[in-house]
Design a protein around this motif. Structure first.
Motif, PDB file in Angstrom:
ATOM      1  N   GLN A 172      57.631 -11.285  -1.425  1.00  0.00           N
ATOM      2  CA  GLN A 172      56.722 -10.428  -0.674  1.00  0.00           C
ATOM      3  C   GLN A 172      56.078  -9.429  -1.622  1.00  0.00           C
ATOM      4  OE1 GLN A 172      56.059 -10.814   2.497  1.00  0.00           O
ATOM      5  NE2 GLN A 172      54.831  -9.013   2.947  1.00  0.00           N
ATOM      6  N   VAL A 173      54.777  -9.336  -1.571  1.00  0.00           N
ATOM      7  CA  VAL A 173      54.036  -8.416  -2.421  1.00  0.00           C
ATOM      8  C   VAL A 173      53.590  -7.227  -1.587  1.00  0.00           C
ATOM      9  CG1 VAL A 173      51.991  -8.099  -3.842  1.00  0.00           C
ATOM     10  CG2 VAL A 173      53.238 -10.268  -3.911  1.00  0.00           C
ATOM     11  N   GLN A 174      53.835  -6.034  -2.095  1.00  0.00           N
ATOM     12  CA  GLN A 174      53.336  -4.825  -1.453  1.00  0.00           C
ATOM     13  C   GLN A 174      52.408  -4.100  -2.420  1.00  0.00           C
ATOM     14  OE1 GLN A 174      57.021  -2.863  -0.231  1.00  0.00           O
ATOM     15  NE2 GLN A 174      56.683  -3.587   1.861  1.00  0.00           N
ATOM     16  N   LEU A 175      51.352  -3.536  -1.858  1.00  0.00           N
ATOM     17  CA  LEU A 175      50.326  -2.869  -2.659  1.00  0.00           C
ATOM     18  C   LEU A 175      50.230  -1.403  -2.253  1.00  0.00           C
ATOM     19  CD1 LEU A 175      47.543  -5.599  -2.332  1.00  0.00           C
ATOM     20  CD2 LEU A 175      49.261  -5.378  -4.141  1.00  0.00           C
ATOM     21  N   VAL A 176      50.187  -0.523  -3.238  1.00  0.00           N
ATOM     22  CA  VAL A 176      50.078   0.910  -2.975  1.00  0.00           C
ATOM     23  C   VAL A 176      48.943   1.482  -3.811  1.00  0.00           C
ATOM     24  CG1 VAL A 176      51.230   3.146  -3.031  1.00  0.00           C
ATOM     25  CG2 VAL A 176      52.542   1.071  -2.468  1.00  0.00           C
ATOM     26  N   GLU A 177      47.912   1.989  -3.115  1.00  0.00           N
ATOM     27  CA  GLU A 177      46.760   2.566  -3.799  1.00  0.00           C
ATOM     28  C   GLU A 177      46.972   4.060  -4.039  1.00  0.00           C
ATOM     29  OE1 GLU A 177      44.848  -0.322  -0.688  1.00  0.00           O
ATOM     30  OE2 GLU A 177      46.497   1.142  -0.745  1.00  0.00           O
ATOM     31  N   SER A 178      46.287   4.564  -5.044  1.00  0.00           N
ATOM     32  CA  SER A 178      46.269   6.000  -5.324  1.00  0.00           C
ATOM     33  C   SER A 178      44.992   6.334  -6.075  1.00  0.00           C
ATOM     34  CB  SER A 178      47.497   6.421  -6.135  1.00  0.00           C
ATOM     35  OG  SER A 178      47.516   5.751  -7.374  1.00  0.00           O
ATOM     36  N   GLY A 179      44.697   7.636  -6.156  1.00  0.00           N
ATOM     37  CA  GLY A 179      43.565   8.068  -6.962  1.00  0.00           C
ATOM     38  C   GLY A 179      42.337   8.479  -6.193  1.00  0.00           C
ATOM     39  N   GLY A 180      42.357   8.334  -4.877  1.00  0.00           N
ATOM     40  CA  GLY A 180      41.204   8.757  -4.096  1.00  0.00           C
ATOM     41  C   GLY A 180      41.088  10.264  -4.053  1.00  0.00           C
ATOM     42  N   GLY A 181      39.967  10.740  -3.496  1.00  0.00           N
ATOM     43  CA  GLY A 181      39.772  12.177  -3.382  1.00  0.00           C
ATOM     44  C   GLY A 181      38.334  12.521  -3.077  1.00  0.00           C
ATOM     45  N   LEU A 182      38.049  13.805  -3.236  1.00  0.00           N
ATOM     46  CA  LEU A 182      36.703  14.329  -2.997  1.00  0.00           C
ATOM     47  C   LEU A 182      36.028  14.588  -4.335  1.00  0.00           C
ATOM     48  CD1 LEU A 182      34.522  15.566  -1.131  1.00  0.00           C
ATOM     49  CD2 LEU A 182      35.790  17.721  -1.289  1.00  0.00           C
ATOM     50  N   VAL A 183      34.812  14.107  -4.489  1.00  0.00           N
ATOM     51  CA  VAL A 183      34.077  14.274  -5.741  1.00  0.00           C
ATOM     52  C   VAL A 183      32.605  14.484  -5.420  1.00  0.00           C
ATOM     53  CG1 VAL A 183      33.718  11.787  -6.027  1.00  0.00           C
ATOM     54  CG2 VAL A 183      33.725  13.278  -8.040  1.00  0.00           C
ATOM     55  N   GLN A 184      31.915  15.204  -6.287  1.00  0.00           N
ATOM     56  CA  GLN A 184      30.485  15.404  -6.104  1.00  0.00           C
ATOM     57  C   GLN A 184      29.717  14.177  -6.566  1.00  0.00           C
ATOM     58  OE1 GLN A 184      29.503  19.067  -8.161  1.00  0.00           O
ATOM     59  NE2 GLN A 184      29.695  20.230  -6.253  1.00  0.00           N
ATOM     60  N   ALA A 185      28.542  14.014  -6.012  1.00  0.00           N
ATOM     61  CA  ALA A 185      27.675  12.915  -6.428  1.00  0.00           C
ATOM     62  C   ALA A 185      27.458  12.975  -7.936  1.00  0.00           C
ATOM     63  CB  ALA A 185      26.346  12.997  -5.701  1.00  0.00           C
ATOM     64  N   GLY A 186      27.528  11.810  -8.563  1.00  0.00           N
ATOM     65  CA  GLY A 186      27.406  11.733 -10.007  1.00  0.00           C
ATOM     66  C   GLY A 186      28.734  11.776 -10.738  1.00  0.00           C
ATOM     67  N   GLY A 187      29.783  12.108 -10.014  1.00  0.00           N
ATOM     68  CA  GLY A 187      31.107  12.207 -10.609  1.00  0.00           C
ATOM     69  C   GLY A 187      31.810  10.873 -10.710  1.00  0.00           C
ATOM     70  N   SER A 188      33.069  10.938 -11.147  1.00  0.00           N
ATOM     71  CA  SER A 188      33.862   9.732 -11.375  1.00  0.00           C
ATOM     72  C   SER A 188      35.239   9.867 -10.753  1.00  0.00           C
ATOM     73  CB  SER A 188      34.024   9.480 -12.886  1.00  0.00           C
ATOM     74  OG  SER A 188      32.781   9.272 -13.509  1.00  0.00           O
ATOM     75  N   LEU A 189      35.800   8.731 -10.406  1.00  0.00           N
ATOM     76  CA  LEU A 189      37.182   8.633  -9.960  1.00  0.00           C
ATOM     77  C   LEU A 189      37.737   7.315 -10.476  1.00  0.00           C
ATOM     78  CD1 LEU A 189      37.142   9.705  -6.172  1.00  0.00           C
ATOM     79  CD2 LEU A 189      38.290  10.912  -8.044  1.00  0.00           C
ATOM     80  N   ARG A 190      39.062   7.286 -10.661  1.00  0.00           N
ATOM     81  CA  ARG A 190      39.721   6.034 -10.980  1.00  0.00           C
ATOM     82  C   ARG A 190      40.796   5.768  -9.951  1.00  0.00           C
ATOM     83  NH1 ARG A 190      43.186   3.776 -16.152  1.00  0.00           N
ATOM     84  NH2 ARG A 190      44.815   5.143 -15.283  1.00  0.00           N
ATOM     85  N   LEU A 191      40.664   4.648  -9.284  1.00  0.00           N
ATOM     86  CA  LEU A 191      41.667   4.213  -8.317  1.00  0.00           C
ATOM     87  C   LEU A 191      42.671   3.299  -9.005  1.00  0.00           C
ATOM     88  CD1 LEU A 191      39.429   3.334  -5.236  1.00  0.00           C
ATOM     89  CD2 LEU A 191      40.337   5.566  -5.938  1.00  0.00           C
TER      90      LEU A 191
END
Length: 116
Positions: free
Chosen positions: A1-20
């Protein structure tokens, strides 16, 4: 059984960056095609990006091509989505996806909000 857990989301201004990040349990991660999807309020879930088992082949939705990069580290059982030049229309819940012998496995999602 494979389980997936995401992280790294959030609030950012336009033009910014995030890494999930999406961490997978189990020992079969390197055999899985991995992807990211997103769903905005009132809209259907849509494909964002996909990476092959070895990481050599990637595919992107036209709406994110040139701005987002999907990658994976099989030693860490993790897939990433680097998101640059974010736009308000990128606001959505982002879901990690694994294709296991045709069975789709989903994470719980992580919220990304891009303010204008």
């Amino acid at each position: 059984q494979v389980q997936l857990v995401e992280s790294g989301g959030g609030l950012v201004q336009a033009g910014g960056s995030l890494r999930l990040s999406c961490a997978a349990s189990g020992s079969i991660f390197s055999t899985l095609t991995m992807g990211w999807f997103r769903q905005a309020p009132g809209k259907e879930r849509e494909f964002v990006a996909r990476v092959s088992r070895g990481g050599a082949t990637t595919l992107y939705a036209d709406s994110v091509k040139g701005r987002f990069t999907i990658s994976r580290d099989n030693a860490k059982n993790t897939v990433y989505l680097q998101m640059n030049s974010l736009k308000p229309e990128d606001t959505a819940t982002y879901y990690c996806n694994a294709d296991f012998l045709g069975v789709q496995i989903w994470g719980q999602g992580t919220q990304v909000t891009v303010s204008s």
